[in-house]
Design a protein around this motif. Structure first.
Motif, mmCIF file in Angstrom:
data_model
loop_
_atom_site.group_PDB
_atom_site.id
_atom_site.type_symbol
_atom_site.label_atom_id
_atom_site.label_comp_id
_atom_site.label_asym_id
_atom_site.label_seq_id
_atom_site.Cartn_x
_atom_site.Cartn_y
_atom_site.Cartn_z
ATOM 1 N N UNK A 203 -14.916 -7.985 -0.292
ATOM 2 C CA UNK A 203 -13.485 -7.688 -0.371
ATOM 3 C C UNK A 203 -13.088 -7.595 -1.843
ATOM 4 N N UNK A 204 -12.660 -6.412 -2.287
ATOM 5 C CA UNK A 204 -12.155 -6.225 -3.653
ATOM 6 C C UNK A 204 -10.657 -6.510 -3.647
ATOM 7 N N UNK A 205 -10.208 -7.287 -4.641
ATOM 8 C CA UNK A 205 -8.876 -7.860 -4.519
ATOM 9 C C UNK A 205 -7.893 -7.492 -5.638
ATOM 10 N N UNK A 206 -8.253 -6.536 -6.487
ATOM 11 C CA UNK A 206 -7.267 -6.211 -7.533
ATOM 12 C C UNK A 206 -7.347 -4.723 -7.860
ATOM 13 N N UNK A 207 -6.678 -4.326 -8.933
ATOM 14 C CA UNK A 207 -6.548 -2.908 -9.249
ATOM 15 C C UNK A 207 -7.866 -2.238 -9.599
ATOM 16 N N UNK A 208 -8.870 -3.033 -10.017
ATOM 17 C CA UNK A 208 -10.154 -2.438 -10.365
ATOM 18 C C UNK A 208 -10.862 -1.852 -9.156
#
Length: 210
Positions: A203-208
């Motif tokens: 799970x990717x959790x930020x703007x990147x």
């Protein structure tokens, strides 16, 4: 005539003996910096096609010519060039080649070996095994910080609403992008699959993540 023939034979014999004298057998042992013998180290004569390997005790034997040098190498160690000189028994110590590997992150749709500046969470199959989950989205509940899974009905086949760190999108939607083995899929596809078939979920959790 007979004298010339004897002189010629004598010269050939001298040249042959000198050529044999220029080649000799050199033995040695290859170890690491802590004294552990290195098995399978490659030892080759620089500028020649002569090569051998060290045995389980780190020992080797090789034929070399006068003034030759040896190139000694092994995976994980810094290669070393050794000048033989007049030595017949060598003790070669290889230093460990400690190179820092770049961080590698598998994000579901790619593999990144760049510096990781984003925030991500990875849930493996071992983290969710033995839990009575209807689908993979429910299995993530409580395993990823900031992730909330809402079910509007009690039907097992119903698609859940997933929110990560609340609702904060301005121009886009709030539904996550689901990527399965490199292919973007709808959330219904994730729900319909057996949660035990997943090896891991990242799970990717930020703007990147964009």
């Amino acid at each position: 005539m007979k004298g010339k023939l004897l002189s010629t034979m004598f010269a050939v014999a001298c040249a042959t003996s000198m050529s044999y004298a220029q080649t000799r057998e050199v033995s040695g042992v290859v170890t690491s910096s802590d004294g552990t013998p290195i098995n399978g180290a490659s030892i080759s004569v620089v500028g020649a096609n002569t090569a051998t390997q060290s045995d389980a005790s780190g020992r080797f034997k090789i034929s070399v010519s006068s003034g030759a040098s040896l190139n000694v190498s092994y995976i994980g160690y810094t290669a070393q060039r050794v000048s033989i000189g007049n030595s017949t028994n060598l003790s070669i110590v290889l230093a460990s080649d400690n190179q820092t590997l770049e961080e590698v992150v598998v994000v579901g749709y790619a593999v990144s070996n760049k510096s990781v500046v984003g925030s991500f969470s990875r849930v493996s199959a071992k983290d969710i095994e033995g839990r009575p989950n209807a689908n993979a989205l429910e299995a993530l509940q409580g395993k990823v910080p900031g992730l909330q899974v809402f079910t509007s009905t009690g039907e097992p086949s119903a698609t859940q609403s997933v929110r990560l760190n609340g609702v904060g999108s301005i121009n886009g939607g709030t539904t996550p992008l689901y990527v399965l083995d490199g292919i973007p899929v709808a959330d219904g596809s994730i729900v319909s699959m057996n949660p035990n078939d997943f090896e891991s979920v990242t799970v990717l959790k930020d703007a990147s993540a964009t």
